[in-house]
Design a protein around this motif. Structure first.
Motif, PDB file in Angstrom:
ATOM      1  N   THR A 256       0.812  -1.222   0.000  1.00 29.05           N
ATOM      2  CA  THR A 256       0.000   0.000   0.000  1.00 29.05           C
ATOM      3  C   THR A 256       0.848   1.276   0.000  1.00 29.05           C
ATOM      4  N   SER A 257       2.166   1.157  -0.120  1.00 28.89           N
ATOM      5  CA  SER A 257       3.024   2.347  -0.060  1.00 28.89           C
ATOM      6  C   SER A 257       2.778   3.295  -1.233  1.00 28.89           C
ATOM      7  N   THR A 258       2.293   2.763  -2.359  1.00 24.56           N
ATOM      8  CA  THR A 258       2.043   3.619  -3.524  1.00 24.56           C
ATOM      9  C   THR A 258       0.824   4.519  -3.336  1.00 24.56           C
ATOM     10  N   LEU A 259       0.002   4.233  -2.308  1.00 22.28           N
ATOM     11  CA  LEU A 259      -1.173   5.070  -2.064  1.00 22.28           C
ATOM     12  C   LEU A 259      -0.778   6.501  -1.732  1.00 22.28           C
ATOM     13  N   THR A 260       0.269   6.643  -0.915  1.00 27.73           N
ATOM     14  CA  THR A 260       0.726   7.983  -0.544  1.00 27.73           C
ATOM     15  C   THR A 260       1.160   8.769  -1.765  1.00 27.73           C
ATOM     16  N   LEU A 261       1.869   8.086  -2.665  1.00 29.09           N
ATOM     17  CA  LEU A 261       2.331   8.739  -3.888  1.00 29.09           C
ATOM     18  C   LEU A 261       1.160   9.094  -4.792  1.00 29.09           C
ATOM     19  N   ALA A 262       0.143   8.225  -4.819  1.00 34.01           N
ATOM     20  CA  ALA A 262      -1.029   8.483  -5.669  1.00 34.01           C
ATOM     21  C   ALA A 262      -1.802   9.709  -5.204  1.00 34.01           C
ATOM     22  N   SER A 264      -0.303  12.364  -3.824  1.00 33.69           N
ATOM     23  CA  SER A 264       0.578  13.527  -3.824  1.00 33.69           C
ATOM     24  C   SER A 264       0.334  14.402  -5.053  1.00 33.69           C
ATOM     25  N   ASN A 265       0.912  15.595  -5.031  1.00 37.57           N
ATOM     26  CA  ASN A 265       0.773  16.528  -6.148  1.00 37.57           C
ATOM     27  C   ASN A 265       1.944  16.433  -7.125  1.00 37.57           C
ATOM     28  N   ASP A 266       2.875  15.534  -6.843  1.00 40.24           N
ATOM     29  CA  ASP A 266       4.069  15.409  -7.680  1.00 40.24           C
ATOM     30  C   ASP A 266       3.990  14.141  -8.529  1.00 40.24           C
ATOM     31  N   ALA A 366      -3.486   9.810 -16.600  1.00 43.46           N
ATOM     32  CA  ALA A 366      -2.924   8.980 -15.534  1.00 43.46           C
ATOM     33  C   ALA A 366      -3.048   9.670 -14.174  1.00 43.46           C
ATOM     34  N   ARG A 367      -2.805  10.966 -14.140  1.00 41.82           N
ATOM     35  CA  ARG A 367      -2.893  11.722 -12.879  1.00 41.82           C
ATOM     36  C   ARG A 367      -4.306  11.694 -12.315  1.00 41.82           C
ATOM     37  N   PHE A 368      -5.298  11.951 -13.170  1.00 40.37           N
ATOM     38  CA  PHE A 368      -6.684  11.933 -12.700  1.00 40.37           C
ATOM     39  C   PHE A 368      -7.124  10.512 -12.329  1.00 40.37           C
ATOM     40  N   THR A 369      -6.670   9.529 -13.090  1.00 40.40           N
ATOM     41  CA  THR A 369      -7.011   8.135 -12.784  1.00 40.40           C
ATOM     42  C   THR A 369      -6.489   7.733 -11.416  1.00 40.40           C
ATOM     43  N   LEU A 370      -5.248   8.109 -11.105  1.00 40.76           N
ATOM     44  CA  LEU A 370      -4.656   7.757  -9.812  1.00 40.76           C
ATOM     45  C   LEU A 370      -5.371   8.449  -8.661  1.00 40.76           C
TER      46      LEU A 370
END
Length: 449
Positions: A256-262, A264-266, A366-370
Motif C-alpha cells: 500500500t506504499s504507492t497510495l501515498t504517492l497516488a 501527492s501533487n508530484d 494517468a494523474r486523474f485516474t490515480l
C-alpha cells in the motif's frame, strides 16, 4: 409409548439446538477472524509457489511471462531493427561501367583513330548530408521502442492476470462461505423437522427450510461457474492449462506504499518512468530523427566518377598512343522541388507535435485516474471495516436472538430466514470489498510500481 417418543425427540432437539448455537457463534465471528489473517500483507513474488499444490499469483505470473508469444515477438522485432541499424550505415553500391568510345564506323578498326578507346570506370554516389547516420539512429531508436513496448505490454498483461486471480480467489472463498452456511441450514432443517414430528411446528416452516437449502444450492452452482470462468481466464492468460485449481486461503495482498504517492501533487515526475510514457517519449525521439532526416533532402548529394581509357595504335611520330585517365564530380541540388521538400519537413514536424500532445494527454489522464483510484480505495476500505466491525457483528447477534425466539415459539421462521439471508449477503459483500481493495491497489501499482 408417546411419552417415550417425546422424550427421545426432545433430547434430540437439545442436541441439535446446542449444535445450532455453536455453528451460529462460529459463523458470526468467522468473518473477523478471516479478515485478521487475510489482511496480513505478503509479497507478490513468494518462494512458496507450489506448496500443497496451491496456485499462487506469483506462479501464474511466472508461467504467463514464460509462455507469452507477444513478448517473444516483440523481442524478435527488436533484433530485426538492430540488424537493420547495422545495415543502414553503408554507402550504396558503386556502379561499374565499360564502353568502347569513338569507334570509326567505316572500318570499325580500333587503332584507326587516335580518340578510339576502351573505357572502363566506376561511379559512386553519396547520400545527402547525414542521411546514413540518421537512418542508423532511427533504427536504434526502434530497438529501444520494441524494448519499452515489451515492458508496457507486460505490465498491462500482469494487471489482467492479477484481476483474474483475485476474482478466482473471491469465488473460491464464496464457495467456502456457502458450504459453511449449508451446514447451518441443514441443522436448522433438522431442528424444524424434529419439532414438526412432535407437532410443535407446522409444515410451512419445514418447507421453508427446504426451500432455503435449494436456493443455497443454486447460489453454489453459480459460484462454481464463476470460479471456473476465472480459472479458464487464467489458463488463457498463462497460455497453458494450469494443473492446480486450488488457490491459497490467504489473500496475497499488494503493497500500500504507492497510495501515498497516488495522493501527492508530484505525480507527473513519478509517471515519467512509466513504460507507457517512455513509449511515447521514444516515439517522440523517432519523430525528431525523422524530421532531421527529412531536412537532409534540402542538402546536395554528390557523386564521384573515375575511368580509364585504353587506346591502340601509334602516333604520327611512331610513338605508342597514351591511355586516358578521367575523374569527375557530380552534384545534385534541389532547385525545382524545394517547395515539395519544405512541405514534407513541415508534415514531419506536425507529426512530432501531435505525439508530444499525446504524451501530455496520457500524463493528465494517468494523474486523474490515480487520484480517483486513491479515493475509491479509501471508500472501499472504510466500507469493508464497517462490515467487519459493526454490520456482521450486529447481524450475528440479531440472528442468534431470532433463533432463541423461534425455539421458544415467540418468533417465526420467516424472520430467521430473512436474517440468515442478510448475514449471508453481508459476508459476501465484505469479501467483495476485500477483493476490490486489492484490485484497486493493482491498478494503482500499474502506474506507480
Amino acid at each position: 409409548m408417546f411419552r417415550f417418543k417425546t422424550k427421545r425427540v426432545l433430547s434430540r432437539l437439545m442436541y441439535i439446538y446446542s449444535g445450532l448455537l455453536v455453528a451460529s457463534s462460529f459463523l458470526s465471528v468467522h468473518a473477523s477472524e478471516e479478515s485478521n489473517g487475510t489482511l496480513q500483507t505478503t509479497k507478490l513474488v513468494q518462494a512458496q509457489s507450489e506448496q500443497g499444490g496451491l496456485l499462487s499469483l506469483s506462479d501464474v505470473l511466472t508461467r504467463a511471462r514464460a509462455n507469452d508469444f507477444r513478448l517473444k515477438s516483440l523481442g524478435i522485432q527488436a533484433k530485426a531493427f538492430e540488424a537493420e541499424a547495422k545495415a543502414s550505415d553503408f554507402l550504396p553500391d558503386p556502379t561499374l561501367f565499360a564502353a568502347i568510345q569513338s569507334l570509326p564506323t567505316d572500318t570499325f578498326e580500333f587503332d584507326q583513330e587516335p580518340m578510339t578507346q576502351l573505357r572502363v570506370g566506376v561511379r559512386q554516389m553519396f547520400p545527402k548530408g547525414d542521411t546514413l547516420s540518421l537512418r542508423e539512429d532511427i533504427n536504434q531508436e526502434q530497438v529501444g521502442l520494441q524494448t519499452v513496448k515489451q515492458e508496457a505490454y507486460w505490465i498491462g498483461r500482469k494487471q489482467s492476470i492479477e484481476k483474474a486471480w483475485l476474482e478466482a480467489w473471491f469465488w473460491q472463498q464464496n464457495i467456502e462461505l456457502i458450504s459453511e452456511d449449508r451446514v447451518f441450514l441443514e441443522q436448522i432443517h433438522e431442528f424444524i423437522q424434529s419439532l414438526y414430528e412432535v407437532g410443535s411446528k407446522d409444515q410451512s416452516d419445514l418447507i421453508g427450510a427446504e426451500l432455503e437449502l435449494i436456493k443455497l444450492e443454486e447460489r453454489l452452482i453459480k459460484a462454481r461457474r464463476s470460479f471456473q470462468k476465472n480459472l479458464d481466464s487464467l489458463n488463457t492468460l498463462a497460455n497453458e492449462t494450469l494443473t492446480s485449481t486450488q488457490l491459497p486461503k490467504k489473500l496475497e495482498s499488494f503493497d500500500t506504499s504507492t497510495l501515498t504517492l497516488a495522493k501527492s501533487n508530484d505525480l507527473v515526475s513519478s509517471l515519467q518512468n512509466h513504460p507507457k510514457i517512455r513509449l511515447i517519449n521514444q516515439k517522440i525521439n523517432i519523430a525528431k530523427s525523422k524530421v532531421n532526416l527529412t531536412e537532409q533532402s534540402l542538402e546536395p548529394s554528390y557523386g564521384v566518377e573515375l575511368s580509364y581509357g585504353m587506346r591502340s595504335g601509334d602516333n604520327m611520330d611512331g610513338s605508342s598512343r597514351a591511355d586516358f585517365f578521367s575523374a569527375g564530380v557530380s552534384v545534385q541540388y534541389p532547385f525545382f522541388n524545394r517547395g515539395q521538400q519544405s512541405s514534407q519537413i513541415s508534415a514531419a514536424k506536425h507529426r512530432q507535435a501531435a505525439i508530444e500532445l499525446e504524451r501530455s494527454e496520457a500524463l493528465e489522464q494517468a494523474r486523474f485516474t490515480l487520484k480517483d483510484l486513491a479515493n475509491q480505495y479509501d471508500i472501499t476500505r472504510d466500507q469493508r471495516v464497517l462490515y467487519e466491525e459493526k454490520i456482521l457483528t450486529t447481524l450475528g447477534k440479531q440472528k442468534h436472538s431470532a433463533m432463541h425466539s423461534y425455539e421458544s415459539d415467540k418468533g417465526n421462521f420467516r424472520i430467521v430466514s430473512e436474517l440468515f439471508l442478510k448475514e449471508q449477503s453481508a459476508k459476501v459483500q465484505r469479501l467483495r470489498l476485500l477483493v476490490n481493495e486489492q484490485i484497486i491497489l493493482s491498478r494503482i501499482n500499474y502506474w506507480l510500481n
